[in-house]
Design an enzyme around this catalytic site. Structure first.
Site, PDB file in Angstrom:
ATOM      1  N   HIS A 308       0.514  -1.290  -0.109  1.00  0.00           N
ATOM      2  CA  HIS A 308      -0.078  -0.562   0.373  1.00  0.00           C
ATOM      3  C   HIS A 308       1.043   1.188  -0.557  1.00  0.00           C
ATOM      4  O   HIS A 308       1.691   1.197   0.363  1.00  0.00           O
ATOM      5  CB  HIS A 308      -1.047   0.178   0.998  1.00  0.00           C
ATOM      6  N   ASP A 366      -7.707  -3.886  -0.572  1.00  0.00           N
ATOM      7  CA  ASP A 366      -8.391  -3.963  -1.536  1.00  0.00           C
ATOM      8  C   ASP A 366      -8.039  -5.208  -2.572  1.00  0.00           C
ATOM      9  O   ASP A 366      -9.417  -5.571  -3.089  1.00  0.00           O
ATOM     10  CB  ASP A 366      -7.402  -3.127  -2.964  1.00  0.00           C
TER      11      ASP A 366
END
Length: 431
Positions: A308, A366
């Site tokens: 991330h 995600d």
């Protein structure tokens, strides 16, 4: 005896400028440069604002190095495992967890605001059937100010609160209707006897021809997706909402601006990009090939859904989302879905590979949310609209905070101008 205020020194052309240093309750100190232009006639240069605090806020705090995400001080993993979305909405909006009576009143208010003005259905019908649901949402949310005139005066605290409730309540209906319109099915109206997540799933997947029962495991997973995406500090879409609101624009226009920014693939499209990658891999036997490509510095391929930009250690939301993904896949199975088969095997192989552990490339929120939404039957075109539904409360909370701030002023970023200097106009016959 109190400590002397912190200051920083900037030396420019032999002259020293004292800059105040502001200390937050958490996070790094901030050098206050508000008076620098007036004193030294210079700007600072920070493309992407990655080292610039654009506001002060009490809503959300992130420490990416430590993998920390706090909403009003509460860790996100605690909220996602012990609470539910509307309770987190109350927390973000009002700063404290509600009492049982406060939560009951808030849930009742949101539930009774979920219907849309009946004329708004004609807005949907004005779009082409193949319009992306995000395009529909941008248009419909922006048009809400044409239907709800009694909640557009941002100087009135009561109108601000009504607008906040309306946006949180109506966004699932707007997203579900955008989906229904895109697949040619009739709109499904909300029901007041269902919770927030169950209502959304029913509006997306039920049809008038038969009864639809919402599975509680799917409803809980949907609620966690909403909760884990509720706010994420001063990201691109939130900053867009704040910048739009700084001009005094009505709340519906500001949130529409946030939706438009979220639509970008570098922001809200991450879980869609993850699913597209899984479909590119195709079958589990091809996973080693793609893992090898991900390790190759000369290959542009990257494993989407791993690591991330903000979290350099691990994504604190991912643990709870993984639990939901496991529950959903156990319920629905993966046998008939090759994409989900690839996802499960990729997760297994990546977590067992020392390379990804050393690089701290763990599956993020995600990755797991994409798996859940795929398993539920949502097309990838609906992933970002669902993200917009989740993030509405964060945008609204940040908007309310900014409007209430006596120091707030219209945003006016500066620039490093590299174009032509002043020159005289040349008549067309002499060019």
């Amino acid at each position: 005896m109190t400590d002397a205020p912190k200051t920083a020194q900037l030396i420019l052309d032999g002259k020293t400028y004292e800059l105040p240093v502001l200390s937050p309750t958490a996070g790094p100190d901030v050098i206050d440069i508000r008076k620098l232009y007036g004193q030294a006639d210079v700007f600072t240069y920070d493309p992407g604002y990655t080292s610039t605090a654009s506001c002060d806020s009490t809503v959300t705090f992130i420490d990416g190095d430590e993998g920390v995400l706090l909403h009003r001080g509460y860790p996100i993993d605690q909220l996602a495992s012990k609470s539910h979305y509307l309770e987190v909405c109350y927390l973000l909006l009002y700063g404290e967890l509600p009492t049982a009576a406060e939560l009951e009143k808030f849930e009742l208010t949101i539930t009774r605001h979920t219907m849309l003005h009946e004329q708004m259905q004609y807005f949907f019908r004005g779009f082409r059937r193949d319009a992306h649901p995000m395009a529909t949402m941008v248009g419909v949310v922006g048009a809400m100010s044409a239907f709800y005139h009694d909640s557009t005066d941002i100087s009135d605290p009561r109108q601000r609160e009504i607008a906040s409730h309306r946006l949180i309540a109506k966004m699932p209906t707007i997203a579900a209707w955008a989906y229904k319109y895109s697949i040619g099915q009739p709109f499904v109206y909300p029901r007041n006897d269902l919770d927030y997540a169950s209502n959304f799933l029913r509006m997306c997947f039920s049809v008038p021809a038969e009864e639809y029962e919402v599975n509680p495991i799917l409803s809980r997973a949907m609620d966690r997706i909403f909760t884990l995406h509720a706010d994420h500090e001063q990201n691109a879409s939130t900053s867009t909402v704040r910048l739009a609101s700084s001009s005094g624009a009505n709340p519906f226009a500001c949130i529409a601006a946030g939706i438009a920014c979220l639509w970008g693939p570098a922001h809200g499209g991450a879980n869609q990009a993850c699913l597209e990658m899984l479909k590119e891999i195709g079958t589990p036997d091809r996973i080693p090939e793609f893992i090898a490509r991900a390790k190759d510095k000369n290959d542009p391929f990257r494993l989407m859904g791993f690591g991330h930009r903000v979290y350099k250690n691990f994504d604190p939301r991912a643990t709870v989302m993984k639990q939901s993904a496991d529950e959903v896949l156990d319920l629905l199975g993966v046998e008939d879905n090759p994409t989900l088969q690839v996802a499960k095997e990729l997760e297994k192989q990546a977590l067992a590979d020392p390379y990804f552990a050393e690089k701290k490339l763990f599956p993020n929120v995600d990755f797991y949310s994409g798996i859940i939404l795929e398993a539920m039957g949502f097309p990838t075109s609906m992933f970002t609209p669902i993200f917009a539904v989740s993030r509405t409360v964060g945008w609204v909370s940040q908007w309310k905070e900014q409007i209430s701030d006596p120091q707030h002023k219209i945003g006016r970023p500066r620039q490093l101008y590299l174009g032509a200097t002043a020159r005289d106009y040349v008549d067309i016959e002499n060019r």
